[in-house]
Write a protein that holds these residues in place. Structure first.
Motif, short mmCIF file in Angstrom:
data_model
loop_
_atom_site.label_atom_id
_atom_site.label_comp_id
_atom_site.label_asym_id
_atom_site.label_seq_id
_atom_site.Cartn_x
_atom_site.Cartn_y
_atom_site.Cartn_z
N LEU A 54 0.83 -1.20 0.00
CA LEU A 54 0.00 0.00 0.00
C LEU A 54 0.87 1.25 0.00
N ASP A 55 0.28 2.36 -0.44
CA ASP A 55 1.00 3.63 -0.55
C ASP A 55 0.64 4.52 0.64
N PRO A 56 1.59 4.84 1.51
CA PRO A 56 1.28 5.70 2.66
C PRO A 56 1.09 7.17 2.27
N LYS A 57 1.49 7.55 1.06
CA LYS A 57 1.32 8.93 0.58
C LYS A 57 0.64 8.89 -0.78
N PRO A 58 -0.64 8.61 -0.81
CA PRO A 58 -1.31 8.33 -2.09
C PRO A 58 -1.33 9.49 -3.07
N ALA A 59 -1.34 10.73 -2.59
CA ALA A 59 -1.47 11.87 -3.51
C ALA A 59 -0.14 12.55 -3.79
N SER A 60 0.95 11.96 -3.35
CA SER A 60 2.24 12.65 -3.48
C SER A 60 2.67 12.80 -4.94
N ARG A 61 2.19 11.93 -5.81
CA ARG A 61 2.60 11.99 -7.22
C ARG A 61 1.68 12.87 -8.07
N ILE A 62 0.57 13.30 -7.52
CA ILE A 62 -0.35 14.15 -8.29
C ILE A 62 0.29 15.51 -8.50
N GLY A 63 0.24 15.99 -9.72
CA GLY A 63 0.82 17.30 -10.03
C GLY A 63 2.19 17.20 -10.65
N GLU A 64 2.80 16.02 -10.66
CA GLU A 64 4.09 15.83 -11.31
C GLU A 64 3.87 15.25 -12.69
N SER A 65 4.41 15.88 -13.70
CA SER A 65 4.21 15.43 -15.07
C SER A 65 5.36 14.55 -15.52
N ASP A 66 5.12 13.78 -16.57
CA ASP A 66 6.19 12.96 -17.14
C ASP A 66 7.30 13.84 -17.71
N ALA A 67 6.90 15.01 -18.24
CA ALA A 67 7.91 15.92 -18.77
C ALA A 67 8.86 16.38 -17.69
N ASP A 68 8.34 16.63 -16.48
CA ASP A 68 9.19 17.03 -15.37
C ASP A 68 10.18 15.93 -15.02
N ASP A 69 9.72 14.67 -15.05
CA ASP A 69 10.60 13.55 -14.72
C ASP A 69 11.73 13.42 -15.74
N ARG A 70 11.40 13.66 -17.01
CA ARG A 70 12.41 13.51 -18.05
C ARG A 70 13.42 14.66 -18.02
N THR A 71 12.97 15.87 -17.66
CA THR A 71 13.86 17.02 -17.67
C THR A 71 14.59 17.19 -16.35
N ARG A 72 14.26 16.37 -15.34
CA ARG A 72 14.91 16.48 -14.05
C ARG A 72 16.20 15.68 -14.09
N HIS A 73 17.25 16.30 -14.61
CA HIS A 73 18.51 15.59 -14.74
C HIS A 73 19.65 16.51 -14.34
N ILE A 74 20.81 15.93 -14.17
CA ILE A 74 21.99 16.65 -13.72
C ILE A 74 22.95 16.80 -14.88
N ILE A 75 23.47 18.00 -15.06
CA ILE A 75 24.49 18.25 -16.07
C ILE A 75 25.84 18.31 -15.37
N PRO A 76 26.73 17.34 -15.61
CA PRO A 76 28.02 17.32 -14.90
C PRO A 76 28.87 18.54 -15.24
N ASP A 77 29.63 18.99 -14.26
CA ASP A 77 30.57 20.09 -14.47
C ASP A 77 31.96 19.58 -14.81
N PHE A 78 32.22 18.29 -14.52
CA PHE A 78 33.52 17.67 -14.82
C PHE A 78 33.28 16.25 -15.31
N TYR A 79 34.27 15.76 -16.06
CA TYR A 79 34.26 14.36 -16.52
C TYR A 79 35.60 13.73 -16.15
N VAL A 80 35.54 12.54 -15.57
CA VAL A 80 36.76 11.83 -15.16
C VAL A 80 36.80 10.50 -15.91
N ASP A 81 37.90 10.25 -16.58
CA ASP A 81 38.10 9.00 -17.31
C ASP A 81 39.33 8.28 -16.75
#
Length: 481
Positions: free
Chosen positions: A249-276
């Motif tokens: 069961l979900d203890p916070k049933p309405a927590s996901r209401i109001g969040e769009s799929d577009a927000d999930d896709r655009t919620r990302h991190i742009i690295p400032d450095f790259y290490v190889d």
């Protein structure tokens, strides 16, 4: 008593930052997307600043031919009105895409809008819909009621001027509790779980789960399974099945209401450095170079070399023009230097972190992280501790094993007697808990004893603090059937 005026001479030393230093400090705190936006803003505001590539691009634009086949076909039409609609369609996918996902996605609505949309499809009157909107306004982000029906009834009477009988208000409230998502409108966690259990198909497990939540919730919360099985007169297998139903069961049933799929896709991190890391365990650090090379605009340079500003008048207007050009040229020159200093500072800090934590970057093993504080990197780079703090705030590095915030690599020694870092102990603690018997989880005292036997001299309260940092509950709540 006479008032006496006197003068005194006092010598005092104060450290003051110049405007250029203050701006550098602010730019150090910016992430890669923020500094790119700062560069665009400066290019728009300062006419003395321009992109260096644009000069070469203007001279070679006529020599380059970048017209595509589609452009050539569109050029055959006399005007845009003659172009068929299918020619103007934009293809947002490549030929080898397995799934087509539209670029434009509608954002998610609020919880109130989501629930009111469902109520609009019922047979409620306009008056009941108005009451429903007021009741829904008293739900928190998780879908729980924040006020009692009596308080809402009083609010409707005094604030909205609507006299609502208690029975009518309860009817509206019950209608809201039947909406999706299941559990919305609950008064507490127990009520929320019961609302969700009523929606599940009825069988032995759901009936037992409902009885546990309704009549034995406190005992269940304490994870006293033996006592619970004895009081209910059921086997451990039946109790385990009911436990799995409650856990689903979900203890916070309405927590996901109001969040769009577009927000999930655009919620990302742009690295400032790259290490190889290459095959010989050599570590290299690079920074993305999305900022174009900047230069002083040619007419401002010409004026600096003795040229006259175009359309300049004599006298006061000439002086104002000269002052404006000089000011903008100096600002552009300072901005170019600030960008260079920012990049150089960030690279020095990141290279120092890599040298200090080379074992981690080679192995990607958190237990290999050495104790490291701001003072250590300051001694490597010669920079002030405050500069190191600002240079690492909000910055991320991409490694072959994932993306990490720079603050992840800073961790103090557990105590002065050991060279073990907090990350090393966290990794060991996580391993001990993952291997424990879930029917009899390890207490903090038992974990402390085991860590001491592994060579980590730490106290029980430190173990409890690290366990909470990992988001792991106490032993009683980790117990499973």
């Amino acid at each position: 008593m006479k008032e006496v005026l006197s003068q005194s001479l006092e010598q005092r030393m104060q450290l003051r930052l110049s405007p250029l230093q203050i701006r550098l400090v602010r730019m150090l705190e910016m992430s890669e997307p923020e500094i790119e936006e700062e560069v665009r803003r400066e290019l728009d505001d300062n006419p003395a600043l321009e992109v260096a590539d644009s000069v070469a691009g203007d001279d070679s634009a006529e020599e380059s031919f970048n017209e595509t086949a589609d452009d050539m076909q569109l050029a055959d039409y006399a005007s845009e009105d003659d172009i068929p609609p299918y020619r103007l369609g934009i293809n947002n996918r490549s030929a080898d895409d397995s799934v087509f996902e539209p670029v434009a996605v509608a954002g998610g609505g609020s919880l109130i809008d989501y629930l009111m949309t469902q109520l609009a499809e019922t047979e409620m009157s306009e008056r009941q819909l108005d009451i429903s909107r007021y009741v829904i306004g008293n739900l928190d982000d998780n879908g729980y009621m924040t006020r009692s029906l009596q308080q809402i009834e009083d609010d409707l009477a005094f604030d909205a001027g609507i006299e609502v009988p208690a029975e009518e208000l309860k009817t509206v409230y019950n209608a809201i509790r039947r909406l999706d998502p299941a559990g919305v409108g609950a008064n507490d966690l127990r009520d929320c779980l019961l609302l969700q259990l009523k929606r599940l198909p009825e069988n032995d497990s759901t009936r037992l789960a409902s009885e546990i939540v309704r009549d034995y919730f406190d005992i269940f919360s304490l994870r006293h399974f033996d006592r619970l099985a004895s009081m209910l007169g059921v086997s451990r297998e039946s109790l385990k099945a009911a436990d799995e139903v409650i856990r689903s069961l979900d203890p916070k049933p309405a927590s996901r209401i109001g969040e769009s799929d577009a927000d999930d896709r655009t919620r990302h991190i742009i690295p400032d450095f790259y290490v190889d890391v290459d095959q010989n365990d050599r570590v290299t650090v690079t920074m993305p170079n999305n900022i174009p090379d900047l230069m002083i605009e040619r007419s401002f340079v010409a004026y600096d070399n003795g040229g006259e500003p175009r359309n300049a008048s004599s006298g006061k207007r000439q002086s104002e023009a000269q002052s404006f050009i000089t000011k903008k040229r100096e600002e552009a020159s300072d901005f170019i230097e600030l960008l260079r200093m920012r990049r150089s500072t960030l690279m020095n800090v990141m290279e120092a972190i890599v040298r200090w934590q080379k074992d981690f970057f080679v192995s990607e093993d958190e237990s290999r992280l050495r104790p490291m504080v701001l003072r250590d990197i300051s001694s490597f780079t010669g920079l002030d501790i405050s500069v190191i703090s600002r240079a690492t705030a909000g910055k991320y590095v991409a490694t072959p094993g994932g993306v990490y915030p720079l603050k992840f690599f800073f961790n103090e020694r557990v105590n002065d007697e050991e060279d073990a870092s907090s990350h090393e102990i966290l990794s060991s603690l996580k391993g001990l808990i993952s291997d424990e018997d879930t029917a009899s989880p390890l207490s903090d005292d038992a974990l402390t004893t085991m860590l001491n036997e592994m060579g980590y001299n730490i106290a029980r309260r430190t173990v409890a603090k690290y366990r909470e940092r990992l988001g792991i509950p106490v032993a009683r709540l980790r117990k499973k059937i």
